[in-house]
Design a protein around this motif. Structure first.
Motif, short mmCIF file in Angstrom:
data_model
loop_
_atom_site.label_atom_id
_atom_site.label_comp_id
_atom_site.label_asym_id
_atom_site.label_seq_id
_atom_site.Cartn_x
_atom_site.Cartn_y
_atom_site.Cartn_z
N MET A 1 0.82 -1.18 0.00
CA MET A 1 0.00 0.00 0.00
C MET A 1 0.86 1.24 0.00
N ASP A 52 -1.54 -4.01 -2.43
CA ASP A 52 -1.81 -4.52 -1.10
C ASP A 52 -2.76 -5.70 -1.22
N ASP A 100 -2.65 4.97 -4.17
CA ASP A 100 -2.36 3.96 -3.17
C ASP A 100 -3.62 3.16 -2.87
N ALA A 102 -5.25 0.20 0.22
CA ALA A 102 -5.12 -0.52 1.48
C ALA A 102 -6.26 -1.52 1.56
N THR A 150 -4.06 3.83 4.66
CA THR A 150 -3.88 2.65 5.50
C THR A 150 -5.11 2.45 6.35
N ASP A 199 1.19 4.38 7.42
CA ASP A 199 0.95 3.00 7.81
C ASP A 199 0.66 2.95 9.30
N GLU A 351 4.94 -5.41 -1.54
CA GLU A 351 4.13 -5.87 -0.42
C GLU A 351 4.25 -7.38 -0.31
#
Length: 378
Positions: A1, A52, A100, A102, A150, A199, A351
């Motif tokens: 992520m 992720d 990004d 998550a 995150t 994170d 990841e």
């Protein structure tokens, strides 16, 4: 992520593959004597930015898909056998993309990014489709972008930057109780500031990193911590050079977190920068020796003492090649990666999901067009 564009640097962090079938099964750690990454599928024009997942058969990649000068966000999902595109509602603008992703569970994932590089966007996956989320009004803000996202047990965090007048300030948003709200993030005085990655190790242990840009263009590392109540800035070491930046962070426990980036030395050469949090302070960790310019762009630490770092390093032909480091215990190893592009190769995300390491990036062709890379190991 983690991590596409690194703000003012204009670094094209193209990465990953989407909507492809027939990809080989990735190998688990330890199934071969020597770890290495191998390419699976690619797609021309896709510029992935984050990766992720929650299981070996449930991995997400997101980014921007470029077609004829326009771009749109995309999200592709690995089901253990193939990559499959999932529908993302079109944006109002012709230019936009995700930065990004998550993943919290098979039925919950979050993606953030921007439209026209000036308006933040957030999307939620509910197990069947991606839906646009309402980002809170940012009073007085003229431009804003979200770069990292995150999840923790009760919240979703997204970070980036916002501009009022000529000054860029760190931006932090929290989704709690089904509503996004802006959280107060301290703005360093007299400088521009960007948060590039976030994170969480726990609801009261959230890290965000990036950089500040001061007078004369000097860049310095930036780290902020959320203790469950407020964000506050935490000192980070620098190299003393003109440019020190942090591009990614991974929080393992209250006593261990890792941040990576690069520093430009007095000769104008990019050098790898690795920081470790030990529960009390951030300190510099010596990086493996690499010839040529080196930029560390992403980090994943699946457990204490096990750290994976991705980025790129310039070879003797002045061409950037994909780079992966792994630290297990106290020693570093360079992990083999394929040489895919006629021009530069870049890894922008890494990841480890259920024992499978995934690295995503881009390869630049001789025609100056990017194609996505999706690498699996080990």
């Amino acid at each position: 992520m983690r991590v596409t564009r690194l703000g003012a640097f204009g670094l094209a962090l193209a990465v990953l593959a989407a909507g492809c079938t027939g990809d080989p099964e990735p190998r688990r750690e330890g199934e071969v004597d020597e770890c290495r990454f191998l390419p699976t599928a690619d797609r021309m024009g896709d510029v992935p930015a984050g990766v992720d997942g929650v299981a070996a058969d449930d991995v997400w990649v997101v980014g921007a898909r470029y077609r004829g000068g326009a771009s749109e966000p995309f999200a592709s999902r690995w089901n253990g056998e193939t990559w499959n595109d999932t529908k993302v509602a079109p944006l109002e603008a012709e230019i936009g993309g995700f930065h990004d992703v998550a993943a919290a569970s098979r039925d919950e994932a979050w993606a953030v990014g921007s439209m026209r590089t000036s308006e933040p966007i957030a999307f939620a996956w509910d197990g069947s489709r991606w839906s646009s989320e309402t980002v809170p009004p940012l009073d007085g803000v003229e431009e804003a972008e979200l770069y990292g996202v995150t999840t923790s047990e009760r919240s979703v965090w997204a970070v980036g930057r916002s501009r009022t007048g000529r000054r860029w300030s760190p931006l932090a948003l929290e989704r709690h109780g089904g509503v996004w709200r802006r959280a107060a993030a301290p703005a360093p005085g007299g400088v521009d500031a960007t948060l590039r990655s976030v994170d969480a190790a726990a609801p009261d242990d959230v890290w965000a990193v990036g950089w500040t840009a001061g007078p004369g263009g000097r860049l310095e590392t930036l780290a902020m911590h959320h203790d469950g109540a407020t964000w506050h800035r935490v000192p980070t070491p620098g190299t003393g050079g003109r440019y020190d930046v942090l591009a990614a962070v991974d929080a393992v426990t209250a006593e261990e977190a890792w941040a990576v980036g690069w520093a430009i030395d007095a000769d104008g050469v990019d050098r790898p920068l690795i920081l470790r949090w030990d529960g009390t302070r951030w300190s510099t960790v010596p990086a493996p020796e690499v010839e040529g310019r080196t930029q560390l762009i992403a980090v994943s630490a699946p457990s204490a003492g096990d750290v994976w770092i991705a980025g790129r390093a310039m070879d003797e032909t002045q061409t950037f090649r994909a780079l992966v480091f792994r630290r297990f215990g106290d020693s570093w190893a360079t992990v083999a990666t394929p040489d895919e592009g006629e021009e530069d190769d870049t890894l922008a995300g890494i990841e480890v999901v259920d024992g499978f390491p995934w690295a995503v990036g881009s390869a630049l062709g001789a025609d100056q067009r990017y194609r996505s890379l999706l690498l699996s190991g080990c």
